[in-house]
Design an enzyme around this catalytic site. Structure first.
Site, PDB file in Angstrom:
ATOM      1  N   HIS A 848       0.854  -1.187   0.000  1.00 31.28           N
ATOM      2  CA  HIS A 848       0.000   0.000   0.000  1.00 31.28           C
ATOM      3  C   HIS A 848       0.891   1.237   0.000  1.00 31.28           C
ATOM      4  O   HIS A 848       1.608   1.478   0.980  1.00 31.28           O
ATOM      5  CB  HIS A 848      -0.925  -0.002   1.219  1.00 31.28           C
ATOM      6  CG  HIS A 848      -1.900  -1.125   1.222  1.00 31.28           C
ATOM      7  ND1 HIS A 848      -2.274  -1.803   2.371  1.00 31.28           N
ATOM      8  CD2 HIS A 848      -2.588  -1.719   0.211  1.00 31.28           C
ATOM      9  CE1 HIS A 848      -3.145  -2.748   2.061  1.00 31.28           C
ATOM     10  NE2 HIS A 848      -3.351  -2.715   0.757  1.00 31.28           N
ATOM     11  N   GLU A 851       1.312   3.718   3.043  1.00 32.92           N
ATOM     12  CA  GLU A 851       1.859   3.224   4.309  1.00 32.92           C
ATOM     13  C   GLU A 851       3.382   3.297   4.266  1.00 32.92           C
ATOM     14  O   GLU A 851       4.088   2.288   4.266  1.00 32.92           O
ATOM     15  CB  GLU A 851       1.362   1.802   4.568  1.00 32.92           C
ATOM     16  CG  GLU A 851      -0.150   1.748   4.740  1.00 32.92           C
ATOM     17  CD  GLU A 851      -0.701   0.330   4.681  1.00 32.92           C
ATOM     18  OE1 GLU A 851       0.092  -0.627   4.760  1.00 32.92           O
ATOM     19  OE2 GLU A 851      -1.935   0.184   4.556  1.00 32.92           O
ATOM     20  N   HIS A 945       3.221  -3.496   7.084  1.00 33.48           N
ATOM     21  CA  HIS A 945       2.148  -2.551   6.763  1.00 33.48           C
ATOM     22  C   HIS A 945       2.172  -1.384   7.738  1.00 33.48           C
ATOM     23  O   HIS A 945       2.931  -1.368   8.704  1.00 33.48           O
ATOM     24  CB  HIS A 945       0.781  -3.242   6.851  1.00 33.48           C
ATOM     25  CG  HIS A 945       0.444  -4.103   5.675  1.00 33.48           C
ATOM     26  ND1 HIS A 945      -0.442  -3.723   4.695  1.00 33.48           N
ATOM     27  CD2 HIS A 945       0.895  -5.326   5.306  1.00 33.48           C
ATOM     28  CE1 HIS A 945      -0.543  -4.681   3.784  1.00 33.48           C
ATOM     29  NE2 HIS A 945       0.265  -5.667   4.140  1.00 33.48           N
ATOM     30  N   GLU A1030       1.874  -4.560  11.593  1.00 32.54           N
ATOM     31  CA  GLU A1030       1.307  -3.223  11.452  1.00 32.54           C
ATOM     32  C   GLU A1030       2.063  -2.232  12.331  1.00 32.54           C
ATOM     33  O   GLU A1030       2.234  -2.464  13.526  1.00 32.54           O
ATOM     34  CB  GLU A1030      -0.167  -3.236  11.875  1.00 32.54           C
ATOM     35  CG  GLU A1030      -1.036  -4.213  11.110  1.00 32.54           C
ATOM     36  CD  GLU A1030      -1.519  -3.647   9.792  1.00 32.54           C
ATOM     37  OE1 GLU A1030      -1.195  -2.472   9.505  1.00 32.54           O
ATOM     38  OE2 GLU A1030      -2.210  -4.364   9.059  1.00 32.54           O
TER      39      GLU A1030
END
Length: 1153
Positions: A848, A851, A945, A1030
């Site tokens: 992504h 990110e 991420h 994350e």
């Protein structure tokens, strides 16, 4: 919510009692039994349902047919005369408790005729509050079914509710609260809402609300006031309701009452709900764009047959995609707005719908997907499995010299926001001349981002020479030295050209190395009427500097005019010590980077580089009760630019002298995903507040509401040896605005709005060039530069480093694949066997583009793996690392937030990637399939991420047992036998990484995530330890960094700590073959951070990160769009049993097949 240990014996006892009690009720239903027996049995069931753990017992009741049995008992009891009140109270109480657990409860109740029974009981017993209360609770459960809600409305339930609710009273407040909750649920039906409007109930609700507001001086009945507002919120979902609300002067009433509530913090829910209603009723505006499609178009090689991209391509050009035909339609989407407190089991039930419940789908089933012959195409990417190292010098070798591999592709510009003057720059009249570059229409080709320019009068130049020196030892700035701010003007525009080399003599002055990536900079004034002058920027090359290099800006103050000067000469020597950032190399790499807008400029932050600031940046505390500050009116017009790699800013509108509305560009081949921003601002004045409003964001909530600040980079600060991004901004708020989103841009949902990020900034310097970003930028060219610097600096005798091209992206950029391990001790057979048999670790990041923190974590991992630390060498000797550091290069280059050039989220394509549309995913999956085919399954797969709505760093993994356990299916959960080794690595990280939070980790497999990397690699490839890691965009609320916003230093540290975690994992998984000295293992953390020790294990925080926002977080994708599973209050947090804990610690190596 507290941790709950699973105790099978106790659960078995309670479940057996429930089964027995239900059997007795079935017997009562079939036989004529005295009501006392039924009352006794129902009282026992009610006690079990209301005691601790009752939620799980309620689910068990439903699974055993309890709903149908109790509804039948209700039917039988209603026929008795006289009515057994106690039995009715108990039956209704139980049904109100278990109804939300039964997805078919509404249908069952309607078929059994229970709706009218309950409704008639309320009508006939309005004064019997003990009986009416559970009946109202059950009516609310009935109303969750839209058909039931309409049916009840036809039978007069809305009118009945208005007989119960009324003006302020100290009596029966509980009944009033439940009646309001039921009314709010009923009014979600459009039919019932119209009925309420037709009978004038909107005015009645406003009158009641004002009465309660005036008399509830001690705020003890806040929930009742909130219930009235919830009813208003439901009725204003339809156009007639909004019109009735405005006609009843509702806007003024709610505004005035909200102002009076601001002083009391506990009344925030009332202010929030009132604001939502007012925003909803405020007229919607059109986003000031001709089309919401991206400004840039990329023709796909293959057009998908279905999906949003196919719809985008099939949309007729004459269709207005900015707004729907009717902005104010009746069918307003509720957007699943979240309550601020007291969510009951009804809401909790539906939060678990996404959890996979099919055991067969949960069990990992290795699927080759492609034949062995097809997978042989990846053999050349695994030379370490066959290389005999006969041609290698394994004794001693110096680092190989760097050789640039890219191809030059035209001139590159390092810009300010100013436009290059053409021809005669001339002298301008004193005062402001505003030039606005407006975005062209969507059908005129690729639209360039808007810019607002301010031309200024040329003034007399005062030549000045700057002296600079480098101190390679102390790396600190001597007081009184540094580069003058006028260098900003000297570096107005740098274009690589083939001009004759011109070097002016200069002095050497005192500036010590901060890793500042600047080389020889000189500027020679050519002509006052010519915008360009020859300059030497890099050895062997010349550049063209823009007009402001030789001209200053006239100000109103004479002393400022006299002190203003331009740069004549400036030189900065480059230290010999190699650093990862190299401006020379960066410029060369940018030449071979292919972008859709064909960028020819380089942003200063990417050119100069970024080093972490030497100070802490705490999470911003928003002053309570302050809505906004006044912005001064006097200021110059700012100039904006985003025409550089990863830039995103589409249009700027000046709405006041110092306030600007900013509009972001959507992802290419998409009409949404507006969140990432990266743009340049110039022409500012210092000590003046400027406000920026980014008005077309899409996420329903953001950490900007909980202390996160945007990032700013000042060129003048960078030239004064402070080249870093810093958190800035005050009066920060993220809120739903009045700009309407069309159903085309909202996945078919009507009535959605955009969101605004607003913040106020004071610039430190006059005529600076500053950049703003959503998070620390990390471009594709930066990655390529870092990889080449790492390759050129490593020791080939110790480190096996290989950089391959996995594939080419849609626009022709290479997707790098990195292999890192330790070189074998020799080419003897034993050493080669040890080398080839090392387990694989597969890492990926940046699928992504928005990110960017994932890339900084990956940078920390790569630097640690390539370092000379003894533990890094041990790690290389333990594993072979296959790393894809950027899975979506095209999205990163073109400033996308989530998608690739195909307009699709690549982390939703892992199940069936298309080689033409998703080449990086197709081939990354192919690498994993090849490893599985040759029986070299990776020990760990981790996809890095970023998360925009949660704090700390945490992991998502995959577990059958925990997934089944969270579905409240105790029996199925007990039958699952699973190695809990998937928990070991997160546990290790929670002990050694201060930013990591174990309590935020989840190992539940969701249906909506079945096509993500984490789930596919676990399910299809068979990697047990398959994770998404994350990292927060905001900061931490626990551990050493509690209360601080996260920076690149902490992110890179996390990447290094991940490596240390893998080393400890190796020690646990292979204790016999892995005999590392204990002193070395104890020392591993100090090698990463020498300035401070790692704190104790992170605190397990079970409460939420922050107060819930008014609108529910609408996560719809992996990582920062994840819908974090919020389990019912009675489920607690899964903990392995004692036996499982032992398995986890000793790390059994069996895999679940």
């Amino acid at each position: 919510m507290s941790k709950l240990k699973v105790i099978p014996e106790k659960s078995l006892t309670n479940n057996s009692r429930i089964v027995g009690l239900l059997a007795q009720l079935e017997k009562i239903n079939t036989e004529s039994t005295e009501s006392d027996t039924a009352r006794y049995v129902t009282s026992k069931i009610l006690h079990l349902a209301q005691s601790q753990g009752g939620g799980r017992r309620a689910s068990f009741l439903v699974s055993k047919g309890g709903s149908q049995i109790l509804l039948q008992l209700l039917m039988n009891a209603s026929k008795e005369s006289p009515l057994n009140e106690e039995l009715m109270v108990q039956i209704h109480s139980i049904l109100a408790k278990i109804g939300p657990k039964d997805k078919k409860f509404g249908v069952k109740a309607r078929i059994n005729g229970a709706l009218n029974i309950t409704l008639n009981l309320v009508k006939q017993n309005l004064q019997n509050h003990r009986l009416v209360l559970p009946c109202l609770q059950l009516l609310r459960v009935y109303s969750a079914n839209s058909v039931n809600s309409v049916s009840l409305g036809k039978n007069g339930v809305v009118e009945l509710m208005f007989k119960i609710i009324g003006p302020f009273s100290k009596k029966n407040s509980n009944l009033m609260k439940v009646a309001l909750d039921t009314l709010a649920a009923l009014l979600k039906s459009k039919t019932n809402a119209r009925r309420a409007v037709d009978r004038g109930y909107v005015q009645v609700l406003l009158t009641i609300y004002v009465d309660w507001h005036r008399h509830d001086n001690r705020h003890r009945n806040m929930l009742i006031r909130k219930g009235i507002l919830q009813s208003l919120k439901s009725v204003t979902n339809i156009k007639l309701g909004r019109k009735a609300f405005i006609d009843a002067n509702g806007m003024k009433i709610l505004y005035n009452t909200s102002q009076e509530c601001l002083a009391v913090r506990t009344l925030d829910p009332l202010v929030n709900t009132s604001s939502l209603i007012m925003r909803k009723c405020f007229p919607k505006n059109r986003l000031p764009l001709p089309t919401i499609k991206s400004s840039f178009h990329f023709q796909l090689p293959v057009i998908p047959v279905t999906g949003p991209v196919a719809q985008l391509y099939s949309l007729p050009p004459e269709v207005d995609d900015v707004v729907d035909e009717s902005d104010d339609n009746d069918d307003i989407d509720l957007e699943a707005e979240n309550e601020t407190e007291n969510e009951d089991d009804l809401d909790q039930n539906f939060k678990n719908d996404d959890i996979e419940t099919d055991i067969n789908k949960l069990k990992p089933q290795q699927e080759p997907g492609r034949t062995i012959e097809e997978l042989k195409m990846y053999e050349h990417l695994f030379p370490e499995l066959v290389d005999d190292f006969q041609g290698y010098d394994l004794i001693s070798k110096e680092p190989k010299p760097f050789v640039f591999e890219g191809k030059a592709r035209g001139p590159i510009v390092v810009p300010t926001a100013g436009e290059e003057a053409s021809g005669n720059s001339g002298s301008l009249r004193k005062g402001m001349v505003m030039k606005t570059t407006v975005s062209p229409k969507g059908d005129e080709g690729n639209e360039k981002p808007a810019s607002v320019d301010l031309a200024k009068e040329d003034i007399k130049d005062n030549d000045r020479t700057f002296q600079q020196q480098l101190d390679d030892q102390n790396r600190t700035i001597s007081s009184g030295h540094g580069l003058n701010n006028d260098i900003v003007k000297a570096l107005d525009r740098i274009t690589l050209q083939n001009f004759p080399s011109q070097t002016a003599p200069g002095f050497t002055a005192g500036m010590k190395d901060y890793g500042l990536p600047v080389t020889v900079l000189t500027c020679t004034k050519a002509c006052s009427h010519v915008a360009a002058c020859g300059n030497v920027l890099f050895e062997g090359r010349t550049v063209q500097l823009g007009k402001l290099c030789c001209t200053g800006v006239e100000t109103e103050d004479d002393e400022d005019t006299e002190s203003t000067s331009s740069v004549e000469q400036a030189s900065v020597e480059v230290p010999d010590v190699p650093t990862l950032h190299d401006s020379d190399l960066y410029i060369e790499i940018v030449k071979s980077t292919k972008s859709v807008p064909e960028y020819s400029e380089v942003a200063y932050p990417d050119y100069f580089g970024h080093i972490p600031p030497p100070f802490k940046e705490p999470i911003l505390e928003r002053p309570y009760g302050v809505q906004s500050y006044t912005i001064p009116e006097e200021a110059d017009v700012l100039k904006f630019n985003s025409k550089f790699e990863s830039g995103n800013l589409r249009k700027v509108i000046q709405i006041r002298k110092n306030e600007y509305d900013l509009i972001l560009n959507s992802d290419i081949n998409s009409n949404h995903y507006h969140q990432w921003f990266y743009f340049e601002v110039s022409g500012m004045r210092p000590s003046i507040a400027y406000r920026f409003n980014i008005i077309n964001c899409e996420k329903s909530n953001s950490q900007f509401n909980y202390g996160m600040q945007p990032l700013m980079y000042s060129v003048q600060e960078a030239l004064n040896a402070r080249p870093w991004w810093i958190r800035v901004g005050t009066d920060i708020c993220y809120y739903k605005n009045h700009f309407s989103r069309s159903s085309i841009a909202a996945g078919g949902q009507k009535g959605k709005s955009y969101y605004t990020i607003t913040f106020t900034v004071n610039f430190p310097h006059k005529d600076d060039v500053c950049y703003f970003a959503y998070h620390y930028p990390y471009t594709y060219s930066t990655l390529q530069m870092h990889l080449q610097k790492l390759e050129s600096a490593h020791n080939p005798q110790q480190i096996y480093f290989r950089k391959d091209v996995l594939c080419e992206t849609l626009s022709g950029n290479s997707c790098p694949l990195v292999t890192i391990t330790a070189m074998p001790e020799s080419n003897y057979y034993e050493h080669l066997c040890q080398f080839r048999n090392r387990p694989y670790v597969f890492l990926s990041a940046r699928v992504h583009p928005g990110e960017t923190n994932a890339s900084w974590v990956m940078k920390g991992t790569l630097e640690y793996l390539m370092s000379n630390n003894p533990t890094a060498q041990s790690l290389r000797e333990s594993y072979i690392f296959k790393i894809v550091p950027m899975l979506n290069p095209d999205g990163v280059i073109n400033g996308n937030h989530r998608c690739s050039l195909s307009g699709e989220d690549l982390n939703r394509q892992w199940q069936s990637p298309n080689p033409d549309l998703h080449p990086t995913i197709y081939h990354a999956k192919g690498l994993l399939q090849y490893l599985a085919a040759v029986k070299r399954l990776p020990l760990v797969y981790c996809d890095y991420h970023g998360h925009s709505r949660k704090k700390n760093v945490f992991m998502y993994g995959c577990s059958i047992k925990e997934t089944v356990w969270h579905t409240n299916n105790n029996a199925a959960s007990c039958d699952v036998v699973e190695d809990v080794g998937y928990r070991t690595l997160p546990k290790i990280l929670s002990h050694i990484a201060p930013a990591f939070c174990m309590s935020s980790c989840s190992f539940v497999v969701e249906k909506s995530k079945e096509s993500t990397a984490r789930v596919v690699v676990w399910r299809e490839i068979g990697v047990q330890r398959s994770y998404t890691m994350e990292s927060t965009l905001c900061g931490c609320d626990q551990g050493k960094y509690k209360g601080l916003q996260i920076g690149t230093r902490e992110l890179e540290e996390m990447g290094a700590k991940f490596c240390v975690g893998l080393l400890r994992l190796k020690r646990l998984t292979s204790p016999l073959e892995y005999n590392l000295p204990s002193s070395l293992l104890d020392f591993e953390n100090d090698l990463i951070e020498s300035s401070c020790k790692v704190t104790s294990p992170t605190t397990y925080v079970l409460d939420e990160d922050e107060p819930r926002f008014l609108e529910e977080v609408d996560y719809s994708a992996e990582s920062n769009d994840d819908l974090d599973i919020e389990l019912a209050e009675n489920t607690g947090d899964y903990e392995p049993s004692a036996q499982e804990e032992v398995l986890s610690d000793s790390e059994s190596r069996t895999y679940l097949s």
